[in-house]
Scaffold this active site. Structure first.
Site, PDB file in Angstrom:
ATOM      1  CG  HIS A 156      -0.816  10.537  -0.491  1.00 38.05           C
ATOM      2  ND1 HIS A 156      -1.756  10.747   0.531  1.00 38.05           N
ATOM      3  CD2 HIS A 156      -0.780  12.276  -0.904  1.00 38.05           C
ATOM      4  CE1 HIS A 156      -2.234  11.865   0.514  1.00 38.05           C
ATOM      5  NE2 HIS A 156      -1.628  12.701  -0.416  1.00 38.05           N
ATOM      6  CB  SER A 277      19.729 -14.530   3.741  1.00 39.74           C
ATOM      7  OG  SER A 277      18.773 -15.857   3.777  1.00 39.74           O
ATOM      8  CE  LYS A 283      16.627 -10.588   1.075  1.00 37.13           C
ATOM      9  NZ  LYS A 283      15.529 -11.514   1.541  1.00 37.13           N
ATOM     10  CD  GLU A 290      14.481  -5.192   7.984  1.00 36.05           C
ATOM     11  OE1 GLU A 290      14.462  -6.246   8.729  1.00 36.05           O
ATOM     12  OE2 GLU A 290      14.528  -5.148   6.619  1.00 36.05           O
TER      13      GLU A 290
END
Ligand code: ARG
Length: 461
Positions: A156, A277, A283, A290
């Site tokens: 979980h 970024s 970043k 992704e």
């Protein structure tokens, strides 16, 4: 507009119809397979006395010339042909004259395209298998190096019990191993040659289908000519197997994204596999992971699309089937690309061992072991569960770990606890004691590593 038919037509094809119908823009990618199939076909025609040896020689020489020139960039496959079959035949006739017109004897584009697609798919399955193998090698290396690198195991997405990085990587090893087995399965089932099925009902020429099958590395010829030209099952199986590969890569990507987050910091993705970024200078984003996760949807889409295309098609060949190509090509390119990139990312990723171990120490991942300790001292498991539940509550209130409690504190909750509770719930012990087959304990893990190593070595033979 160059096409292989037209005799029974009195009008030119409408330009829009021609473009709508044409497949050259995408089937040009299997020109090599188309030529390979034609060479086998012509060899068989000569063996059967349908063509002379001289005709065979000229045709094969012409076909090899086309292959060479396309490879060298001297001959461009342009959109003026309807499909790759028309391109090759027209070029052959240009090169060697009328004898080239004999190439298509005893053959239809229906069995030809069925063959080309199988040859192409077979080659790609071999490549997919190779990429899976490379990923397995990286995983095995990580397993060997990290049998004592502790980290929390989750259920979980909550810390559950301590495991090792070797054990976590081992789970993915199993998944990608099954993916390879699926590739092998599909290859074996599809490896029957459709050439000689003709348009749908075979031909009247005395073709030797066993011979062409053998020349092209098939296990034999397909056994029903209608099925031969309209079977796309193996493509559906491949799309399904690739969807499963992508599902595995996507789950793994999701973990990498979580592990790479500021909150976790279990891993650091290499600069070469990260992106920045345009506005936030600090970043460093896990875009590759992704994108792999995102592209999974494309491959699932191709599977649903082909299943839907095939569901209402009567026997035998229908033009709907041309739709298989772009879907399968895109799904293969996507899966291959994702496998290669993911492997590179994994290989260069740094694991923050100290951080993972520290994380495993918190979150009461050793609570089960504290309960097992009581059970080993005669307390029934259900009671032990309740006692440790109270210990956990106590620790949460004091904001400490089970390891930080004094023996007095332990004994206030249960007098069964002795000094040896600390070693019983130490991280090393919690993992080391788990030595059943497939568990994270070092001894169990080493047996698995040896088995996986043997599996990879076996496969090299
Ligand atoms: N481009 C076609 C396909 O991909 C080749 C077969 C054409 N056959 C035909 N009878 N029109 O399916």
């Amino acid at each position: 507009m160059a096409q292989l038919w037209g005799g029974r037509f009195t009008k030119e094809t409408d330009k829009l119809v021609y473009n709508f119908n044409a497949s050259i823009s995408f089937d040009k990618r299997f020109y090599e397979q188309d030529i390979r199939g034609s060479i086998a076909h012509v060899s068989m025609l000569a063996k059967q006395g349908i063509l002379t040896e001289e005709e065979k020689r000229q045709i094969i020489e012409g076909l090899e010339g086309i292959r060479r020139d396309v490879e060298n960039g001297l001959l461009e496959i342009t959109d003026e042909y309807e499909d790759i079959h028309s391109f090759v035949e027209a070029n052959l006739i240009d090169r060697i004259g009328d004898v080239g017109k004999k190439l298509h004897t005893g053959r239809s584009r229906n069995d030809q395209v069925a063959l080309d697609m199988k040859l192409y798919t077979r080659d790609e399955i071999t490549e997919l298998d190779g990429l899976l193998r490379e990923l397995l090698e990286v995983l095995l290396k990580l397993m060997k190096e990290n049998t004592e690198t502790f980290m929390p195991g989750f259920t979980h997405l909550q810390k559950a019990q301590p495991i090792t990085l070797a054990h976590h990587m081992g789970a993915y090893f199993e998944m990608f191993k099954r993916d390879r087995q699926r590739m092998k399965d599909i290859y074996q089932r599809m490896n029957l040659c459709p050439l000689g099925a003709g348009a749908l009902a075979g031909t009247t020429y005395p073709l030797d289908r066993d011979y062409t099958a053998q020349l092209l590395g098939f296990d034999g010829p397909t056994l029903n000519s209608m099925d031969s030209v309209s079977d796309r099952d193996y493509l559906i199986e491949l799309l399904s197997a690739m969807s499963t590969i992508m599902m595995h890569l996507s789950r793994f990507s999701e973990e990498v994204i979580i592990w790479n987050s500021n909150e976790y910091q279990f891993v650091e993705i290499d600069d070469a596999y990260s992106t920045g970024s345009s506005i936030m200078p600090q970043k460093k984003n896990p875009d590759i992971a992704e994108l792999v996760r995102g592209k999974t949807g494309r491959v699932y889409g191709a599977l649903m699309s082909l299943l839907t295309t095939m569901k209402g098609i009567p026997l035998a060949y229908n033009k709907d089937m041309q739709e298989d190509k772009e879907l399968v090509f895109d799904a293969i390119d996507t899966t291959k690309g994702c496998l290669a990139l993911f492997t590179g990312m994994l290989q260069t990723m740094k694991f923050n061992e100290a951080r993972m171990e520290e994380s495993a120490k918190h979150g009461f991942t050793n609570a089960t072991d504290a309960a097992d300790y009581l059970v080993n001292h005669g307390v029934p498991f259900r009671d032990a569960h309740g006692i440790v539940g109270r210990l956990v509550l106590y620790c949460i209130e004091k904001n400490i770990a089970l390891d930080d409690m004094t023996l007095e504190e332990y004994r206030e909750i249960s007098p069964v606890f002795e000094e040896d509770i600390y070693s019983a719930i130490s991280m090393k012990n919690c993992v080391e004691m788990r030595n059943t087959i497939g568990a994270p304990g070092k001894a169990a893990m080493e047996k698995v590593i040896a088995a996986e190593e043997a599996y990879l070595a076996e496969d090299c033979k």
